[in-house]
Motif scaffolding. Structure first.
Motif, PDB file in Angstrom:
ATOM      1  N   UNK A 114       0.923  -1.162  -0.042  1.00 20.86           N
ATOM      2  CA  UNK A 114       0.091   0.023  -0.065  1.00 20.86           C
ATOM      3  C   UNK A 114       0.866   1.293  -0.040  1.00 20.86           C
ATOM      4  N   UNK A 115       2.030   1.141   0.648  1.00 23.32           N
ATOM      5  CA  UNK A 115       2.851   2.533   1.072  1.00 23.32           C
ATOM      6  C   UNK A 115       3.322   2.560  -0.503  1.00 23.32           C
ATOM      7  N   UNK A 116       4.141   1.879  -1.393  1.00 26.25           N
ATOM      8  CA  UNK A 116       4.560   1.685  -2.317  1.00 26.25           C
ATOM      9  C   UNK A 116       3.716   2.283  -3.354  1.00 26.25           C
ATOM     10  N   UNK A 117       2.207   1.856  -3.358  1.00 28.48           N
ATOM     11  CA  UNK A 117       1.375   2.284  -4.409  1.00 28.48           C
ATOM     12  C   UNK A 117       1.116   3.931  -4.180  1.00 28.48           C
ATOM     13  N   UNK A 118       1.005   4.231  -2.833  1.00 30.88           N
ATOM     14  CA  UNK A 118       0.893   5.528  -2.642  1.00 30.88           C
ATOM     15  C   UNK A 118       2.045   6.425  -2.903  1.00 30.88           C
ATOM     16  N   UNK A 119       3.371   5.873  -2.910  1.00 34.41           N
ATOM     17  CA  UNK A 119       4.681   6.527  -3.352  1.00 34.41           C
ATOM     18  C   UNK A 119       4.457   6.662  -4.927  1.00 34.41           C
ATOM     19  N   UNK A 120       4.115   5.553  -5.587  1.00 34.95           N
ATOM     20  CA  UNK A 120       4.083   5.468  -7.127  1.00 34.95           C
ATOM     21  C   UNK A 120       3.026   6.391  -7.510  1.00 34.95           C
ATOM     22  N   UNK A 121       1.785   6.754  -6.813  1.00 37.17           N
ATOM     23  CA  UNK A 121       0.901   7.898  -7.166  1.00 37.17           C
ATOM     24  C   UNK A 121       1.666   9.231  -7.493  1.00 37.17           C
ATOM     25  N   UNK A 122       2.379   9.536  -6.470  1.00 42.07           N
ATOM     26  CA  UNK A 122       2.928  10.673  -6.308  1.00 42.07           C
ATOM     27  C   UNK A 122       4.194  10.911  -7.338  1.00 42.07           C
ATOM     28  N   UNK A 123       4.980   9.639  -7.497  1.00 46.27           N
ATOM     29  CA  UNK A 123       6.216  10.031  -8.222  1.00 46.27           C
ATOM     30  C   UNK A 123       6.057   9.390  -9.843  1.00 46.27           C
ATOM     31  N   UNK A 124       4.965   8.522  -9.980  1.00 43.54           N
ATOM     32  CA  UNK A 124       4.879   7.899 -11.504  1.00 43.54           C
ATOM     33  C   UNK A 124       3.370   7.841 -11.674  1.00 43.54           C
ATOM     34  N   UNK A 125       2.725   9.140 -11.468  1.00 44.10           N
ATOM     35  CA  UNK A 125       1.016   9.219 -11.418  1.00 44.10           C
ATOM     36  C   UNK A 125       0.412   8.178 -12.461  1.00 44.10           C
ATOM     37  N   UNK A 126       0.842   8.512 -14.024  1.00 43.85           N
ATOM     38  CA  UNK A 126       0.441   7.834 -14.985  1.00 43.85           C
ATOM     39  C   UNK A 126       0.255   6.318 -14.985  1.00 43.85           C
ATOM     40  N   UNK A 127       1.461   5.818 -14.604  1.00 47.17           N
ATOM     41  CA  UNK A 127       1.800   4.353 -14.482  1.00 47.17           C
ATOM     42  C   UNK A 127       0.622   3.684 -13.247  1.00 47.17           C
ATOM     43  N   UNK A 128       0.800   4.557 -12.106  1.00 48.19           N
ATOM     44  CA  UNK A 128      -0.098   4.027 -10.917  1.00 48.19           C
ATOM     45  C   UNK A 128      -1.557   4.274 -11.373  1.00 48.19           C
ATOM     46  N   UNK A 129      -2.135   5.239 -11.911  1.00 42.28           N
ATOM     47  CA  UNK A 129      -3.470   5.366 -12.501  1.00 42.28           C
ATOM     48  C   UNK A 129      -3.736   4.278 -13.472  1.00 42.28           C
ATOM     49  N   UNK A 130      -2.971   3.685 -14.525  1.00 47.34           N
ATOM     50  CA  UNK A 130      -3.470   2.684 -15.242  1.00 47.34           C
ATOM     51  C   UNK A 130      -3.334   1.397 -14.344  1.00 47.34           C
ATOM     52  N   UNK A 131      -2.356   1.301 -13.234  1.00 45.39           N
ATOM     53  CA  UNK A 131      -2.365   0.035 -12.739  1.00 45.39           C
ATOM     54  C   UNK A 131      -3.478  -0.138 -11.536  1.00 45.39           C
ATOM     55  N   UNK A 132      -4.008   0.823 -10.979  1.00 41.45           N
ATOM     56  CA  UNK A 132      -5.239   1.140 -10.351  1.00 41.45           C
ATOM     57  C   UNK A 132      -6.538   0.574 -11.220  1.00 41.45           C
ATOM     58  N   UNK A 133      -6.733   1.382 -12.440  1.00 35.13           N
ATOM     59  CA  UNK A 133      -7.674   1.162 -13.171  1.00 35.13           C
ATOM     60  C   UNK A 133      -7.618  -0.386 -13.716  1.00 35.13           C
ATOM     61  N   UNK A 134      -6.302  -0.846 -13.995  1.00 31.41           N
ATOM     62  CA  UNK A 134      -6.551  -2.522 -14.354  1.00 31.41           C
ATOM     63  C   UNK A 134      -7.006  -3.142 -13.217  1.00 31.41           C
ATOM     64  N   UNK A 135      -6.572  -2.814 -12.202  1.00 32.58           N
ATOM     65  CA  UNK A 135      -7.061  -3.848 -10.960  1.00 32.58           C
ATOM     66  C   UNK A 135      -8.546  -3.596 -10.700  1.00 32.58           C
ATOM     67  N   UNK A 136      -8.994  -2.338 -10.979  1.00 35.67           N
ATOM     68  CA  UNK A 136     -10.664  -2.056 -10.654  1.00 35.67           C
ATOM     69  C   UNK A 136     -11.274  -2.753 -11.827  1.00 35.67           C
ATOM     70  N   UNK A 137     -10.754  -2.690 -13.032  1.00 34.63           N
ATOM     71  CA  UNK A 137     -11.377  -3.516 -14.095  1.00 34.63           C
ATOM     72  C   UNK A 137     -11.515  -5.056 -13.680  1.00 34.63           C
ATOM     73  N   UNK A 138     -10.223  -5.577 -13.159  1.00 33.87           N
ATOM     74  CA  UNK A 138     -10.337  -7.065 -12.953  1.00 33.87           C
ATOM     75  C   UNK A 138     -11.212  -7.178 -11.823  1.00 33.87           C
ATOM     76  N   UNK A 139     -11.427  -6.481 -10.725  1.00 30.72           N
ATOM     77  CA  UNK A 139     -12.255  -6.819  -9.591  1.00 30.72           C
ATOM     78  C   UNK A 139     -13.637  -6.597 -10.270  1.00 30.72           C
ATOM     79  N   UNK A 140     -14.215  -5.735 -10.988  1.00 28.93           N
ATOM     80  CA  UNK A 140     -15.343  -5.361 -11.800  1.00 28.93           C
ATOM     81  C   UNK A 140     -15.806  -6.655 -12.478  1.00 28.93           C
ATOM     82  N   UNK A 141     -14.872  -7.181 -13.116  1.00 25.96           N
ATOM     83  CA  UNK A 141     -15.176  -8.479 -13.976  1.00 25.96           C
ATOM     84  C   UNK A 141     -15.673  -9.626 -13.014  1.00 25.96           C
ATOM     85  N   UNK A 142     -14.820  -9.786 -11.860  1.00 29.42           N
ATOM     86  CA  UNK A 142     -14.894 -10.920 -10.926  1.00 29.42           C
ATOM     87  C   UNK A 142     -16.476 -10.565 -10.351  1.00 29.42           C
ATOM     88  N   UNK A 143     -16.652  -9.367  -9.819  1.00 25.51           N
ATOM     89  CA  UNK A 143     -17.862  -9.294  -9.253  1.00 25.51           C
ATOM     90  C   UNK A 143     -19.201  -9.339 -10.209  1.00 25.51           C
TER      91      UNK A 143
END
Length: 155
Positions: A114-143
């Motif tokens: 979680x700390x690394x994800x928060x750090x990535x959001x600050x330091x590499x926001x585009x990559x972090x946003x795409x990773x969070x979006x991919x995780x959200x899409x995968x969770x949505x498909x499972x739901x």
């Protein structure tokens, strides 16, 4: 982190198929925030009720997901295979673990704290946003799959 380890993590991220929207540069940037762990068969990765401080992506091996039933017995609800993320709900919402995950075979995992994800959001926001979006899409498909299973059981 050594360059060779960073390249290995980048390649593992590219292999998992979860983050197809990332560019090569974003894969390279994101790799610095992940770590690798090796888990022996039968070892718990985390337990239901634990604080959710990290998520995992299975590079190789299988993971058993278990929930406690009304009698307090662990019931296997799923077997997860290579490429699958787990533990992401707790990392995103800060809640406690909703299930126990145990290595059903020897596993090689990519971990994102979680700390690394928060750090990535600050330091590499585009990559972090795409990773969070991919995780959200995968969770949505499972739901959506679970919703379909619930409806099928009611017929």
């Amino acid at each position: 982190m050594s360059t060779s380890l960073n390249h290995e993590i980048r390649d593992m991220l590219m292999d998992c198929g979860l983050f197809v929207a990332l560019t090569p540069a974003e894969f390279a940037a994101a790799a610095g925030y992940f770590s690798i762990s090796s888990i022996e068969k039968g070892d718990a990765i985390f337990n239901e009720g634990d604080a959710g401080t990290f998520m995992c992506i299975i590079h190789s091996g299988t993971v058993s997901v278990r929930k406690l039933n009304g009698e307090g017995m662990a019931v296997e609800t799923a077997i997860l295979r290579s490429g699958r993320a787990f533990g992401e709900m707790a990392v995103l919402d800060g809640e406690r673990r909703s299930a126990t995950c145990v290595a059903a075979s020897s596993c090689y995992l990519l971990n994102l704290g979680k700390d690394s994800l928060d750090k990535m959001l600050n330091e590499a926001p585009k990559a972090a946003a795409k990773i969070i979006r991919a995780i959200a899409v995968a969770m949505s498909k499972r739901l959506r799959m679970m919703d379909g299973q619930v409806v099928a059981q009611q017929d």
